[in-house]
Design a protein around this motif. Sequence first.
Motif, mmCIF file in Angstrom:
data_model
loop_
_atom_site.group_PDB
_atom_site.id
_atom_site.type_symbol
_atom_site.label_atom_id
_atom_site.label_comp_id
_atom_site.label_asym_id
_atom_site.label_seq_id
_atom_site.Cartn_x
_atom_site.Cartn_y
_atom_site.Cartn_z
ATOM 1 N N CYS A 353 0.434 -1.352 -0.382
ATOM 2 C CA CYS A 353 -0.069 0.099 0.243
ATOM 3 C C CYS A 353 0.439 1.442 0.080
ATOM 4 C CB CYS A 353 -0.871 -0.054 1.013
ATOM 5 S SG CYS A 353 -2.254 -1.475 1.080
ATOM 6 N N ALA A 354 0.297 2.294 -0.457
ATOM 7 C CA ALA A 354 1.333 3.878 -0.345
ATOM 8 C C ALA A 354 -0.269 4.528 -0.005
ATOM 9 C CB ALA A 354 0.993 3.412 -2.245
ATOM 10 N N VAL A 355 0.958 5.050 0.721
ATOM 11 C CA VAL A 355 -0.160 6.497 2.264
ATOM 12 C C VAL A 355 0.861 7.557 1.339
ATOM 13 C CG1 VAL A 355 -0.097 6.730 4.279
ATOM 14 C CG2 VAL A 355 -0.253 4.360 3.742
ATOM 15 N N GLN A 356 -0.365 8.421 1.663
ATOM 16 C CA GLN A 356 0.233 10.485 1.759
ATOM 17 C C GLN A 356 -0.284 10.851 2.883
ATOM 18 O OE1 GLN A 356 -2.211 11.027 -2.029
ATOM 19 N NE2 GLN A 356 -0.188 11.138 -3.160
ATOM 20 N N LEU A 357 0.614 10.938 3.491
ATOM 21 C CA LEU A 357 0.026 11.938 4.374
ATOM 22 C C LEU A 357 -0.067 13.572 3.865
ATOM 23 C CD1 LEU A 357 0.310 11.350 7.507
ATOM 24 C CD2 LEU A 357 2.078 13.103 8.163
ATOM 25 N N LEU A 358 -1.474 14.056 4.190
ATOM 26 C CA LEU A 358 -1.985 15.152 4.225
ATOM 27 C C LEU A 358 -2.794 15.786 5.398
ATOM 28 C CD1 LEU A 358 -4.673 13.257 1.682
ATOM 29 C CD2 LEU A 358 -2.405 14.760 1.274
ATOM 30 N N ARG A 486 -5.362 0.500 -3.804
ATOM 31 C CA ARG A 486 -4.052 0.364 -2.197
ATOM 32 C C ARG A 486 -2.988 1.343 -2.510
ATOM 33 N NH1 ARG A 486 -0.035 -2.735 -4.754
ATOM 34 N NH2 ARG A 486 -0.566 -3.444 -6.620
ATOM 35 N N HIS A 487 -3.045 1.702 -4.008
ATOM 36 C CA HIS A 487 -2.036 3.101 -4.573
ATOM 37 C C HIS A 487 -2.055 4.458 -3.378
ATOM 38 C CE1 HIS A 487 -0.029 0.339 -6.587
ATOM 39 N NE2 HIS A 487 -0.894 -0.310 -7.530
ATOM 40 N N HIS A 488 -3.594 4.415 -2.629
ATOM 41 C CA HIS A 488 -3.870 6.153 -2.489
ATOM 42 C C HIS A 488 -4.896 6.010 -1.129
ATOM 43 C CE1 HIS A 488 -3.649 7.471 -6.474
ATOM 44 N NE2 HIS A 488 -4.086 6.783 -7.168
ATOM 45 N N VAL A 489 -3.629 5.773 -0.106
ATOM 46 C CA VAL A 489 -4.404 5.615 0.982
ATOM 47 C C VAL A 489 -3.918 6.825 1.257
ATOM 48 C CG1 VAL A 489 -4.420 4.547 3.352
ATOM 49 C CG2 VAL A 489 -4.305 2.791 1.704
ATOM 50 N N ARG A 490 -5.067 7.767 2.029
ATOM 51 C CA ARG A 490 -4.940 9.040 2.606
ATOM 52 C C ARG A 490 -4.798 8.996 3.824
ATOM 53 N NH1 ARG A 490 -6.222 12.351 -1.659
ATOM 54 N NH2 ARG A 490 -7.509 13.376 0.029
ATOM 55 N N ASP A 551 -13.272 -1.294 0.003
ATOM 56 C CA ASP A 551 -12.187 -0.608 -0.942
ATOM 57 C C ASP A 551 -12.958 -0.749 -2.509
ATOM 58 O OD1 ASP A 551 -10.464 1.335 -2.080
ATOM 59 O OD2 ASP A 551 -9.189 1.307 -0.300
ATOM 60 N N LEU A 552 -12.330 0.038 -3.196
ATOM 61 C CA LEU A 552 -13.147 -0.207 -4.690
ATOM 62 C C LEU A 552 -11.734 -2.098 -4.525
ATOM 63 C CD1 LEU A 552 -12.763 3.235 -6.359
ATOM 64 C CD2 LEU A 552 -14.751 1.887 -6.003
ATOM 65 N N ASP A 553 -11.057 -2.480 -4.804
ATOM 66 C CA ASP A 553 -10.760 -3.235 -5.070
ATOM 67 C C ASP A 553 -10.955 -4.539 -4.606
ATOM 68 O OD1 ASP A 553 -9.155 -3.174 -3.175
ATOM 69 O OD2 ASP A 553 -7.580 -2.208 -3.875
#
Length: 625
Positions: A353-358, A486-490, A551-553
């Motif tokens: 999974c790829a996580v973005q910290l916002l 999984r590529h956009h865990v916000r 999730d969508l997947d």
Amino acid sequence: MEEWVGQWWHRAVVQLADRRHPQAAVRLDEVRAQLGVVFRALGAPPAWRLATAAPRRHGGPRGWLQRLAGSGDRAALPTLDAETLALPSEVAVFADTALNRALYLWLAAQAAECLSLCRHEPSLAQDWIGLNRTATARVLAALPGWRDRHQRLLTAILAQRPDPFSLRGRAAEAERLVQRALGSPDWPASLVPSRLPVQANEVLPVPIWIDAACLQATAAATPVAAREARTSSDRPLAPDGEDRDDTRRRARQMAVQPDRHGLMMFFRTESLLSWSEFVRVSRQTEDEPTPDAAQVANDMESLTVDSGGSTLASRVRFDLDLPSAASDDIVLAADLRLPEWDYRRGVLEADRCAVQLLQPRHAETWSPPAQLKALASRMGRRLETLTARPAWQGGHESGEHLDLDAWVRWRTDAPGDEPRIHLRRHRRDRSLSVLLMADLSQSTDAWVGNDARVIDVTRDALYVFGQAMHRLGDPFEVLGFSSVKRHHVRIHQLKAFGETWCPAVQNRIGAIRPGYYTRMGAAIRHATRQLAARGETHRLLLLLTDGKPNDLDHYEGRFGLEDTRQAVREARAQGLLPFCITIDRQAPAYLPHLFGAQGHAVIHRPTELVTRLTQLVGQLMARTA
């Protein structure tokens, strides 16, 4: 008049033909908790859930009154498949209520042993008689106190079975084998499927036996990834106030190629009225709901499922896209990699999974209402009083109270030594850090009353929590999360550990809004990383949510649940205390599997979340002291 007479005649005949005993009926909802205990106590995995079995046709004989009424040819058979144990919604087989309740309990035990046998020898799933006889022997060996109960059930069931001599051909042979297997415990010692090819739907239902033929069929019907992709979120949601239909129905898969030219007909139109064969018409995208869809589904023997189809609800889900970079939140850190648990292979896939910290880009000034400020002040004082309560410490030569346990140990173990048998009160030195992870998925846009949505109640709860923790002085962090695959865990950083509780932090909390989906395992793993780096003795991880992981997947159903469960295990292995707080009414069906019986709390009235969150935090702090 004629219609009224016809309806009266139909009701009278159906009632006379009914062989059940409604006055002694026991419903599945009444014993669901007990069945779950029995089912899992005998070794069934926690992932299997209880569901309602759908009626289906059987090959048993019917009396002339049943044939006249057109009834008696369908029954809800106890069924075990790759995900569920489906039991009848109501048991009214016997005139004794206690016996009907005992039948439910026996089915739970029988299903657990059937599942254990089929997992070690899958071919047994097709041997209905042999599997159930072997499972019965194992249940009686594990629970010898149930022998009298089993014998009473057998006696009552055999009294209801038809006479094999009144049947002919294959039906007589199958009924004779069933009755002989039921009534003769020592016949035969070992059964093979080829000698007894009797299936559950060939004879009159045997209420005490489990049909496990679907255990292999559901696993082999479609690829695992395809099964996980067709999720419950792709189906239309039940309207507010209505219960979801959890009936377990049989399905068959059909591959349909989409028509590129739906309006082109390659035949003469005058031949339309002369054709009568079945035509597969795709109605998967119809907007109008069918009011009697559940009844129609119950009347069908099996439901046809198209793996490539999509409903209107699923199209809406896929149309939700990420915002543009100009309008999206500020990215503090990108492409933080986290693993994910694949329960099908038993592997923790690294960097899955790829996580973005916002942080919110447009966090306008937010001023909480005066009533909310007063509530936060009151809850802060209450939490401060609870956590500041002194504790009793033993092992002193003198003190305010006598420690009876210490006195007994002193008298029995070392009566000659100096007695340290008194208790003293001392002020606790608390070493605690708290991280609160809030679910900001799109489901928080739902209304919980006439004045507020879930996201509004969550915002108020986070503010009260922050005010109370700021008053205590313990370090804390507040995060929100949502995901798009999984590529956009916000991960939304509302307050970090190193930040003070200031108006800028409160503005971020005021700016939270519904996001996307709920990849819960990744959120818990990120929170675990944050807390594991802390040096406090006790580290509390709180998860605030309103539903299941999804999730969508493929992250839906059992996949999402198992990944979340594994993430909770990893957090506990790091010395953390994970605890889930939810407003989902269906949470008791799955949260104990994820967080344990003592690791979660269900708030049945979402409007109480503002006060209950801080109260639960205080109780957990007292537990860690």
